[in-house]
Design a protein around this motif. Sequence first.
Motif, PDB file in Angstrom:
ATOM      1  N   UNK A   8       4.671   9.436 -11.377  1.00  0.00           N
ATOM      2  CA  UNK A   8       4.343   9.074 -10.000  1.00  0.00           C
ATOM      3  C   UNK A   8       3.065   8.090 -10.325  1.00  0.00           C
ATOM      4  N   UNK A   9       2.323   7.901 -10.995  1.00  0.00           N
ATOM      5  CA  UNK A   9       1.305   7.199 -11.400  1.00  0.00           C
ATOM      6  C   UNK A   9       1.748   5.845 -11.945  1.00  0.00           C
ATOM      7  N   UNK A  10       3.158   5.879 -12.391  1.00  0.00           N
ATOM      8  CA  UNK A  10       3.640   4.732 -13.300  1.00  0.00           C
ATOM      9  C   UNK A  10       3.994   3.480 -12.379  1.00  0.00           C
ATOM     10  N   UNK A  11       4.586   2.562 -12.825  1.00  0.00           N
ATOM     11  CA  UNK A  11       4.848   1.441 -12.208  1.00  0.00           C
ATOM     12  C   UNK A  11       6.153   1.632 -11.169  1.00  0.00           C
ATOM     13  N   UNK A  12       6.037   0.966 -10.271  1.00  0.00           N
ATOM     14  CA  UNK A  12       7.005   0.947  -9.110  1.00  0.00           C
ATOM     15  C   UNK A  12       7.655  -0.513  -8.957  1.00  0.00           C
ATOM     16  N   UNK A  13       8.930  -0.150  -8.821  1.00  0.00           N
ATOM     17  CA  UNK A  13       9.806  -1.597  -8.692  1.00  0.00           C
ATOM     18  C   UNK A  13       9.931  -1.770  -7.064  1.00  0.00           C
ATOM     19  N   UNK A  14       9.727  -3.048  -6.731  1.00  0.00           N
ATOM     20  CA  UNK A  14       9.943  -3.041  -5.173  1.00  0.00           C
ATOM     21  C   UNK A  14      11.095  -4.104  -4.902  1.00  0.00           C
ATOM     22  N   UNK A  15      12.099  -3.649  -3.854  1.00  0.00           N
ATOM     23  CA  UNK A  15      13.304  -4.426  -3.644  1.00  0.00           C
ATOM     24  C   UNK A  15      13.003  -5.011  -2.112  1.00  0.00           C
ATOM     25  N   UNK A  16      13.611  -6.094  -1.869  1.00  0.00           N
ATOM     26  CA  UNK A  16      13.932  -6.636  -0.511  1.00  0.00           C
ATOM     27  C   UNK A  16      15.177  -6.009  -0.090  1.00  0.00           C
ATOM     28  N   UNK A  17      15.199  -5.736   1.262  1.00  0.00           N
ATOM     29  CA  UNK A  17      16.774  -5.133   1.503  1.00  0.00           C
ATOM     30  C   UNK A  17      17.980  -5.765   0.987  1.00  0.00           C
ATOM     31  N   UNK A  18      18.157  -6.956   0.665  1.00  0.00           N
ATOM     32  CA  UNK A  18      19.149  -7.664   0.428  1.00  0.00           C
ATOM     33  C   UNK A  18      19.467  -7.401  -1.258  1.00  0.00           C
ATOM     34  N   UNK A  19      18.221  -7.313  -1.717  1.00  0.00           N
ATOM     35  CA  UNK A  19      17.927  -6.949  -3.168  1.00  0.00           C
ATOM     36  C   UNK A  19      18.612  -5.369  -3.620  1.00  0.00           C
ATOM     37  N   UNK A  20      18.071  -4.517  -2.637  1.00  0.00           N
ATOM     38  CA  UNK A  20      18.471  -3.291  -2.668  1.00  0.00           C
ATOM     39  C   UNK A  20      20.269  -2.867  -2.422  1.00  0.00           C
ATOM     40  N   UNK A  27      14.565   9.855 -10.048  1.00  0.00           N
ATOM     41  CA  UNK A  27      14.213   8.644  -9.322  1.00  0.00           C
ATOM     42  C   UNK A  27      13.728   8.816  -7.918  1.00  0.00           C
ATOM     43  N   UNK A  28      12.900   8.169  -7.315  1.00  0.00           N
ATOM     44  CA  UNK A  28      12.401   8.442  -6.049  1.00  0.00           C
ATOM     45  C   UNK A  28      12.131   6.992  -5.390  1.00  0.00           C
ATOM     46  N   UNK A  29      12.423   7.108  -4.210  1.00  0.00           N
ATOM     47  CA  UNK A  29      12.314   5.584  -3.271  1.00  0.00           C
ATOM     48  C   UNK A  29      11.432   6.117  -1.982  1.00  0.00           C
ATOM     49  N   UNK A  30      11.083   5.055  -1.581  1.00  0.00           N
ATOM     50  CA  UNK A  30       9.924   4.944  -0.288  1.00  0.00           C
ATOM     51  C   UNK A  30      10.479   3.703   0.446  1.00  0.00           C
ATOM     52  N   UNK A  31      10.524   3.754   1.615  1.00  0.00           N
ATOM     53  CA  UNK A  31      10.852   2.602   2.722  1.00  0.00           C
ATOM     54  C   UNK A  31       9.162   2.372   3.193  1.00  0.00           C
ATOM     55  N   UNK A  32       8.739   0.992   2.790  1.00  0.00           N
ATOM     56  CA  UNK A  32       7.467   0.655   3.077  1.00  0.00           C
ATOM     57  C   UNK A  32       7.311  -0.854   3.522  1.00  0.00           C
ATOM     58  N   UNK A  33       7.093  -0.957   4.879  1.00  0.00           N
ATOM     59  CA  UNK A  33       6.683  -2.399   5.221  1.00  0.00           C
ATOM     60  C   UNK A  33       7.850  -3.152   5.189  1.00  0.00           C
ATOM     61  N   UNK A  34       9.166  -2.720   5.208  1.00  0.00           N
ATOM     62  CA  UNK A  34      10.371  -3.414   5.211  1.00  0.00           C
ATOM     63  C   UNK A  34      11.030  -3.832   3.984  1.00  0.00           C
ATOM     64  N   UNK A  35      10.320  -3.069   2.905  1.00  0.00           N
ATOM     65  CA  UNK A  35      10.684  -3.155   1.348  1.00  0.00           C
ATOM     66  C   UNK A  35      11.191  -1.891   0.762  1.00  0.00           C
ATOM     67  N   UNK A  44       0.578  -1.187  -0.145  1.00  0.00           N
ATOM     68  CA  UNK A  44       0.042  -0.153  -0.094  1.00  0.00           C
ATOM     69  C   UNK A  44       1.151   1.175   0.148  1.00  0.00           C
ATOM     70  N   UNK A  45       0.988   1.930  -1.381  1.00  0.00           N
ATOM     71  CA  UNK A  45       1.901   2.861  -1.367  1.00  0.00           C
ATOM     72  C   UNK A  45       1.271   4.405  -1.286  1.00  0.00           C
ATOM     73  N   UNK A  51       6.272   7.985   1.924  1.00  0.00           N
ATOM     74  CA  UNK A  51       6.876   9.266   1.870  1.00  0.00           C
ATOM     75  C   UNK A  51       7.933   9.001   0.787  1.00  0.00           C
ATOM     76  N   UNK A  52       7.760   9.621  -0.392  1.00  0.00           N
ATOM     77  CA  UNK A  52       9.023   9.442  -1.427  1.00  0.00           C
ATOM     78  C   UNK A  52      10.061  10.266  -1.243  1.00  0.00           C
ATOM     79  N   UNK A  53      11.241   9.740  -1.315  1.00  0.00           N
ATOM     80  CA  UNK A  53      12.474  10.821  -1.204  1.00  0.00           C
ATOM     81  C   UNK A  53      13.095  10.789  -2.702  1.00  0.00           C
ATOM     82  N   UNK A  54      13.551  11.981  -2.887  1.00  0.00           N
ATOM     83  CA  UNK A  54      14.346  12.191  -3.970  1.00  0.00           C
ATOM     84  C   UNK A  54      15.688  12.685  -3.889  1.00  0.00           C
TER      85      UNK A  54
END
Length: 76
Positions: free
Chosen positions: A49-61, A32-40, A16-17, A21-24
């Motif tokens: 901003x309404x486009x696709x979002x890539x989601x990374x695990x901490x290890x992938x990041x 490019x903007x990132x956000x830390x959400x639910x451990x991802x 749920x994004x 809180x998106x950071x630039x």
Amino acid sequence: MVANSGTKVEAKPKLDLTEAQWLSSSQGVGDVQIAFVEGYIAMRDGRQPEGPVLVFTPAEWRAFVLGARDGEFDLT
């Protein structure tokens, strides 16, 4: 889930994004903007901003950031 290479791939939840809180970065080219959400870590194009979002695990990041620092993704 198993990738074609036989490596086990962790399925990521639908995050749920809406309250993210998106950071630039003030450095570099692009928006490019990132956000830390639910451990991802979620990443998007701030110009779309309404486009696709890539989601990374901490290890992938971590692997992504280390690869970027090492020039792994340089196009020149």
